[in-house]
Design an enzyme around this catalytic site. Structure first.
Site, PDB file in Angstrom:
ATOM      1  N   GLU A 123     121.778  45.450  75.188  1.00 19.80           N
ATOM      2  CA  GLU A 123     121.199  45.970  76.491  1.00 19.80           C
ATOM      3  C   GLU A 123     120.815  44.503  77.159  1.00 19.80           C
ATOM      4  O   GLU A 123     120.272  43.713  76.468  1.00 19.80           O
ATOM      5  CB  GLU A 123     119.810  46.567  76.536  1.00 19.80           C
ATOM      6  CG  GLU A 123     119.037  46.647  77.277  1.00 19.80           C
ATOM      7  CD  GLU A 123     117.456  46.840  77.092  1.00 19.80           C
ATOM      8  OE1 GLU A 123     117.068  46.627  75.638  1.00 19.80           O
ATOM      9  OE2 GLU A 123     116.485  46.940  77.865  1.00 19.80           O
ATOM     10  N   ASP A 167     115.880  45.741  73.130  1.00 22.14           N
ATOM     11  CA  ASP A 167     114.564  45.091  73.115  1.00 22.14           C
ATOM     12  C   ASP A 167     113.629  46.250  72.500  1.00 22.14           C
ATOM     13  O   ASP A 167     113.904  47.354  72.661  1.00 22.14           O
ATOM     14  CB  ASP A 167     113.850  44.762  74.545  1.00 22.14           C
ATOM     15  CG  ASP A 167     114.526  43.611  74.880  1.00 22.14           C
ATOM     16  OD1 ASP A 167     115.215  42.648  74.294  1.00 22.14           O
ATOM     17  OD2 ASP A 167     114.513  43.345  76.313  1.00 22.14           O
ATOM     18  N   ASP A 169     110.984  47.482  73.494  1.00 20.27           N
ATOM     19  CA  ASP A 169     110.045  47.876  74.275  1.00 20.27           C
ATOM     20  C   ASP A 169     110.207  49.513  74.962  1.00 20.27           C
ATOM     21  O   ASP A 169     111.401  50.131  74.433  1.00 20.27           O
ATOM     22  CB  ASP A 169     109.859  47.028  75.528  1.00 20.27           C
ATOM     23  CG  ASP A 169     111.165  46.680  75.963  1.00 20.27           C
ATOM     24  OD1 ASP A 169     112.094  47.363  75.909  1.00 20.27           O
ATOM     25  OD2 ASP A 169     111.373  45.863  77.124  1.00 20.27           O
ATOM     26  N   ASP A 186     111.673  50.348  77.859  1.00 23.29           N
ATOM     27  CA  ASP A 186     113.124  50.502  78.205  1.00 23.29           C
ATOM     28  C   ASP A 186     114.262  50.365  77.240  1.00 23.29           C
ATOM     29  O   ASP A 186     115.131  51.032  77.137  1.00 23.29           O
ATOM     30  CB  ASP A 186     113.445  49.458  79.030  1.00 23.29           C
ATOM     31  CG  ASP A 186     112.749  49.532  80.607  1.00 23.29           C
ATOM     32  OD1 ASP A 186     112.310  50.560  80.742  1.00 23.29           O
ATOM     33  OD2 ASP A 186     112.503  48.641  81.339  1.00 23.29           O
TER      34      ASP A 186
END
Ligand code: TSJ
Length: 635
Positions: free
Chosen positions: A424, A501, A503, A505
């Site tokens: 990503e 990541d 997180d 997203d």
């Protein structure tokens, strides 16, 4: 002594067989098998209800881990049965004793079901039986299936008087047999509720004294109509709930269904109130006749012209929620889990009722018919568009020479050694490209939010740039479900590794990717080709000694116990690591941590995606937020 006659030896051998291979009789010794014990006992009370003699069943989870099941039926027969032994004894000690006693027209039996109370008895540390009938209360007891109450002239001792009738069974599952001896409350509750929908005249009470919860009562006088209502809760209806019933060849059929505005089809089948998870003849009878009926009407109404193809079965069931319930005097259950109805007469009976009763209904309810046919039309249109999109993509693919500029491919052409990282974000993609082992590791950066494939139709999915480049890179095509346009032998990489990541997203993107694989390339997951990379959350730099990467908060906790003086560096995203760090922590096969994705994980992702795509954005954000970290940690 008559205790040692041939019959009791057979009984002991039977019990021993059950205890030696419990899985053969109840499926497993895990929590599924454990819960099965309760259902097995409850089914007897349901049989008594079906025979017309029982209106209430009570199930109690007791604080000591035992279960109590009680009904207000006629009471198990206690009179002398064979060779000087009470009928009750025979029922609880002889394998497959059920049939001899059941004069019921319909019984909950066959396959895993109806293996009988003797199996539950054999697998219980103790069992206590109380029978109320003929003005008396009788009691009997067992330990590991062996009687522990003395009979008087072969008959049960009466311990009191009563005006009531009924049966009470208490039992404690044997810890020597079960890995797990805690009944799963929510599963028992769900099963009792389901039983209430399928038996509208029956009231089922549920008490969990173990956790001291309020008693619950399940009584569903609307029957399967109420069930369909509940299944469609929160959906936008396209039709009213249609319900038909009838009797053919001594088989009772009852069907309720409703169409909603979505595209999913949900059909639950039951035989004698057993859920037939693998389907069977009752469902083929219903589906076959329903498809034929819809096509006949569509031609009569001019919705299908002479040149048009018929609707497919799936077209006619687009957005359908249905419950099909049959009562069969002698059901045969087949299939891997013995949950597939095998009787051919059930197919004929259900088809006959479907044809006759629905014709009567639709002749009177033209608007409903048109609404349903409208859904079939939409489905057929989407199906054709999808086919076109798919064909054009597949043919283009044959001639295109890596049209995708973003893929940094590996040098090796040996798929068994190659890996592809789906990364990503472009910055992370950049460092991954320089960090990787060029020989065996390919990097495919993807940007932004890839399309949500759960809701999108196939042509939209395939128009998405990220998806196209993935399909092209993998080289094995795709198809909805386990279709034949997917060819795993052409897969160019042994490992497909999702790298995002840690997180919100990142979690969202990996969920969407898993949903895509689940829907279009399920074999990739089933055969263990899909992985999640797990980049570290922290780097710990101690005063003395080597630096260490920490992959989750648990690891940090452990590290704190061992080190007093260190600097903690927190990674926010993959882009923060330089190429060397990325190699050491996430790419290097020697040191990295991968999580293999199981098909259940992907199914879960697809279900989550489904939930997240509701119209309300608030809870969706919240959910992603709450679970983003967790998704990374268990990785
Ligand atoms: F309640 C229960 F679920 F725990 C339970 C109920 C458990 C078991 C193993 C059996 C029963 C049960 C059995 N409830 N009601 C009956 N009824 C009979 O077995 C019965 C009674 C009378 C006659 C008759 O012909 O007179 C026939 C049968 C099968």
């Amino acid at each position: 002594m008559s205790q040692y006659n041939a019959d009791s030896i057979m009984v002991l051998e039977g019990l021993e067989a059950v205890r030696r291979r419990p899985g053969m009789y109840i499926g497993s010794t895990g929590s599924r098998g454990l819960n099965h014990l309760i259902y097995e006992i409850v089914d007897n009370a349901v049989d008594e209800h079906l025979a017309g003699f029982c209106t209430e069943v009570r199930v109690v989870l007791e604080p000591d881990g035992s279960a109590l099941v009680e009904d207000n039926g006629r009471g198990i027969p206690v009179d002398m049965h064979q060779k000087g032994v009470s009928a009750e004894r025979v029922i609880f000690t002889t394998l497959h004793a059920g049939g001899k006693f059941d004069q019921n027209a319909y019984k909950v039996s066959g396959g895993l079901h109806g293996v009988g109370s003797s199996v539950v008895n054999a697998l219980s540390a103790w069992m206590k039986v109380q029978v109320k009938k003929d003005g008396k209360v009788y009691e009997d007891s067992y330990e590991k299936g062996i009687p522990s109450t003395e009979l008087k002239d072969g008959l049960l001792p009466a311990v009191g008087k009563t005006k009531e009738t009924g049966t009470v069974i208490r039992f404690l599952p044997d810890r020597e047999i079960f890995e797990q001896t805690r009944f799963r409350e929510e599963l028992v509750r769900e099963r009792l509720h389901e039983t209430a929908y399928l038996n509208p005249g029956l009231t089922l009470r549920f008490e969990n004294l173990r956790d001291g919860k309020e008693p619950e009562v399940f009584h569903e006088p609307e029957g399967i109509v109420g069930y369909v209502k509940r299944l469609n809760q929160g959906k936008e209806p396209v039709s009213e709930i249609i319900s038909v019933r009838g009797r053919e060849e001594n088989i009772e059929t009852e069907i309720a269904f409703q169409f909603h505005s979505g595209f999913e089809e949900l059909i639950l089948g039951y035989c004698n109130s057993i859920h037939t998870a693998e389907g069977g003849t009752h469902l083929t009878g219903f589906k076959g006749k329903f498809t034929a009926l819809m096509n006949t009407y569509a031609r009569e109404l001019g919705i299908l012209k002479e040149k048009d193809d018929n609707f497919t079965g799936a077209d006619t069931r687009c957005g359908m929620t249905a419950v099909v319930s049959v009562r069969h005097p002698d059901p045969m259950f087949e299939g891997q889990t013995k949950t597939k109805l095998g009787n051919a007469d059930a197919s004929r009976a259900v088809a006959a009722v479907t044809g006759e009763e629905l014709t009567l209904y639709f002749d009177k309810n033209l608007d409903t018919l048109k609404a349903i046919l409208g859904k079939a039309e939409t489905s057929a249109k989407i199906r054709k568009t999808e086919m076109k999109a798919k064909n054009s993509l597949l043919s283009r693919q044959k001639f295109s020479f890596d049209a995708n500029g973003k893929l940094a491919n590996c040098e090796s052409r040996d798929p068994s050694k190659n890996e592809i990282f789906i990364v990503e974000g472009n910055s992370a993609g950049g460092s991954a490209k320089s960090a990787r082992d060029r020989k065996y590791q390919a990097i495919l950066p993807i940007r932004g939010k890839i399309l949500n494939v759960e809701k999108a139709s196939m042509d939209k999915v395939l128009a998405n740039a990220e998806i196209k480049s993935m399909i092209q890179a993998f080289g094995c095509g795709f198809s909805e479900g386990y279709g034949n346009d997917f060819d795993i032998s052409k897969l160019k990489y042994d490992k497909i590794i999702i790298m995002t990541d840690a997180d919100v997203d990142g979690a969202h993107i990996s969920t969407l990717l898993l949903t895509f694989f689940y829907r279009f390339m399920p074999e990739l997951i089933a055969q263990g080709h899909v992985y999640l990379a797990t980049p570290p959350l922290y780097k710990a730099i101690p005063k003395k000694g080597p630096e260490e990467y920490l992959y989750d908060d648990q690891a940090l906790l452990q590290y704190r116990k061992r080190h007093k003086n260190f600097i903690l560096q927190r990674y926010k995203g993959l882009g923060e690591m330089d190429a060397q760090q990325l190699w050491e922590t996430t790419l290097n096969p020697e040191t990295r941590l991968l999580k293999r994705i199981e098909i259940e994980d992907a199914a879960g992702a697809a279900a989550v995606t489904e939930m997240l795509m509701g119209s309300d954005v608030g809870p969706r954000r919240q959910f992603i937020h709450d679970h983003a970290r967790e998704a990374q940690i268990d990785a």
